[in-house]
Scaffold this motif. Sequence first.
Motif, PDB file in Angstrom:
ATOM      1  N   ARG A  93       0.825  -1.168  -0.124  1.00 49.56           N
ATOM      2  CA  ARG A  93       0.058  -0.168  -0.095  1.00 49.56           C
ATOM      3  C   ARG A  93       0.828   1.298   0.045  1.00 49.56           C
ATOM      4  NH1 ARG A  93      -1.560   3.578   3.641  1.00 49.56           N
ATOM      5  NH2 ARG A  93      -0.359   2.314   5.446  1.00 49.56           N
ATOM      6  N   LYS A  94       1.531   1.086   0.941  1.00 51.46           N
ATOM      7  CA  LYS A  94       2.823   2.383   0.873  1.00 51.46           C
ATOM      8  C   LYS A  94       3.543   2.696  -0.604  1.00 51.46           C
ATOM      9  CE  LYS A  94       3.400   2.313   5.679  1.00 51.46           C
ATOM     10  NZ  LYS A  94       4.341   2.130   6.927  1.00 51.46           N
ATOM     11  N   ARG A  95       3.882   1.563  -0.958  1.00 50.81           N
ATOM     12  CA  ARG A  95       4.586   1.450  -2.368  1.00 50.81           C
ATOM     13  C   ARG A  95       3.856   2.037  -3.311  1.00 50.81           C
ATOM     14  NH1 ARG A  95       7.012  -4.046  -3.140  1.00 50.81           N
ATOM     15  NH2 ARG A  95       8.060  -3.618  -1.588  1.00 50.81           N
ATOM     16  N   THR A  96       2.540   1.515  -3.347  1.00 54.24           N
ATOM     17  CA  THR A  96       1.680   2.225  -4.489  1.00 54.24           C
ATOM     18  C   THR A  96       1.287   3.768  -4.336  1.00 54.24           C
ATOM     19  OG1 THR A  96       0.328   0.091  -4.470  1.00 54.24           O
ATOM     20  CG2 THR A  96      -0.783   1.785  -5.381  1.00 54.24           C
ATOM     21  N   LEU A  97       1.175   4.114  -3.022  1.00 58.66           N
ATOM     22  CA  LEU A  97       1.046   5.540  -2.995  1.00 58.66           C
ATOM     23  C   LEU A  97       2.210   6.372  -3.187  1.00 58.66           C
ATOM     24  CD1 LEU A  97      -1.092   7.578  -1.306  1.00 58.66           C
ATOM     25  CD2 LEU A  97       0.498   7.100   0.874  1.00 58.66           C
ATOM     26  N   ALA A  98       3.217   5.738  -2.777  1.00 61.04           N
ATOM     27  CA  ALA A  98       4.415   6.565  -3.269  1.00 61.04           C
ATOM     28  C   ALA A  98       4.613   6.651  -4.741  1.00 61.04           C
ATOM     29  CB  ALA A  98       5.840   5.870  -2.557  1.00 61.04           C
ATOM     30  N   PHE A  99       4.278   5.645  -5.592  1.00 64.22           N
ATOM     31  CA  PHE A  99       4.408   5.601  -7.147  1.00 64.22           C
ATOM     32  C   PHE A  99       3.234   6.403  -7.619  1.00 64.22           C
ATOM     33  CE2 PHE A  99       2.308   4.049 -11.046  1.00 64.22           C
ATOM     34  CZ  PHE A  99       3.616   3.888 -11.722  1.00 64.22           C
ATOM     35  N   LYS A 100       1.893   6.773  -6.921  1.00 64.12           N
ATOM     36  CA  LYS A 100       0.962   7.611  -7.197  1.00 64.12           C
ATOM     37  C   LYS A 100       1.423   9.252  -7.036  1.00 64.12           C
ATOM     38  CE  LYS A 100      -3.029   4.708  -6.665  1.00 64.12           C
ATOM     39  NZ  LYS A 100      -4.117   4.579  -5.934  1.00 64.12           N
ATOM     40  N   TRP A 101       2.167   9.401  -6.047  1.00 66.78           N
ATOM     41  CA  TRP A 101       2.649  10.574  -5.508  1.00 66.78           C
ATOM     42  C   TRP A 101       4.041  11.066  -6.809  1.00 66.78           C
ATOM     43  CZ3 TRP A 101       1.170  14.788  -3.088  1.00 66.78           C
ATOM     44  CH2 TRP A 101       0.184  14.573  -1.979  1.00 66.78           C
ATOM     45  N   GLY A 102       4.569   9.894  -7.014  1.00 62.12           N
ATOM     46  CA  GLY A 102       5.664  10.085  -8.175  1.00 62.12           C
ATOM     47  C   GLY A 102       5.314  10.304  -9.421  1.00 62.12           C
ATOM     48  N   VAL A 103       4.133   9.751  -9.760  1.00 64.29           N
ATOM     49  CA  VAL A 103       3.494  10.248 -11.131  1.00 64.29           C
ATOM     50  C   VAL A 103       2.848  11.532 -11.103  1.00 64.29           C
ATOM     51  CG1 VAL A 103       1.574   9.464 -12.695  1.00 64.29           C
ATOM     52  CG2 VAL A 103       3.209   7.722 -11.741  1.00 64.29           C
ATOM     53  N   ALA A 104       2.267  11.828 -10.153  1.00 62.56           N
ATOM     54  CA  ALA A 104       1.853  13.123  -9.943  1.00 62.56           C
ATOM     55  C   ALA A 104       2.921  14.391 -10.099  1.00 62.56           C
ATOM     56  CB  ALA A 104       0.999  13.299  -8.737  1.00 62.56           C
ATOM     57  N   ALA A 105       3.855  14.021  -9.336  1.00 61.61           N
ATOM     58  CA  ALA A 105       5.059  14.878  -9.588  1.00 61.61           C
ATOM     59  C   ALA A 105       5.710  15.082 -10.774  1.00 61.61           C
ATOM     60  CB  ALA A 105       6.263  14.686  -8.405  1.00 61.61           C
ATOM     61  N   VAL A 106       5.884  13.986 -11.629  1.00 62.59           N
ATOM     62  CA  VAL A 106       6.300  14.110 -12.921  1.00 62.59           C
ATOM     63  C   VAL A 106       5.413  14.698 -13.754  1.00 62.59           C
ATOM     64  CG1 VAL A 106       6.933  12.580 -14.867  1.00 62.59           C
ATOM     65  CG2 VAL A 106       7.869  11.961 -12.591  1.00 62.59           C
TER      66      VAL A 106
END
Length: 123
Positions: A93-106
Motif C-alpha cells: 500500500r505504501k509503495r503504491t501510494l509513493a508511486f502515485k505521488w511520483g507520477v503526480a510530481a512527474v
Amino acid sequence: MINEKLSKRENEVMGAVFSLSLGKERFLAAPCEILAALPPKTKCDEESLERTLRSLELDGYFQLISSDRKGEKTYVFHMRDQGLAYKRSDVQRKRTLAFKWGVAAVGAVITFLIGLILRLIFK
C-alpha cells in the motif's frame, strides 16, 4: 490490496496487533499493551479499542476472544491469513501510494515545462 479499506485507526490498531504478535499465529495481549504499541499521536481509549478490534475481527484479520487473566482483561488473538499478511500488504500500500505521488510530481513537472516552452514560442 488487503488493508486499503481500513480506516486510519484500524490501520494503526492492526499495526500494533501485528507488532505484538511477533509473527506468531496465536498470542495473548492486554488492552494496555495494545494501547502502548499504538503511535503516540493516536487518541484511543479501551472502549474505542474494543470496537476497532471487533471490526477487524469481522473483516477477517484475526479471531478474538476476551478473557480474564489474574483479574485483568486479556485478549486471545488467533491470526488468520489476512492478519498474517498484513505487513506485506501494508508495504505494498505504501509503495503504491509513493508511486502515485511520483507520477503526480512527474506530471506537474512536465506540465510546467510544456507551459514554459509554449510561452517561449508564443512570446
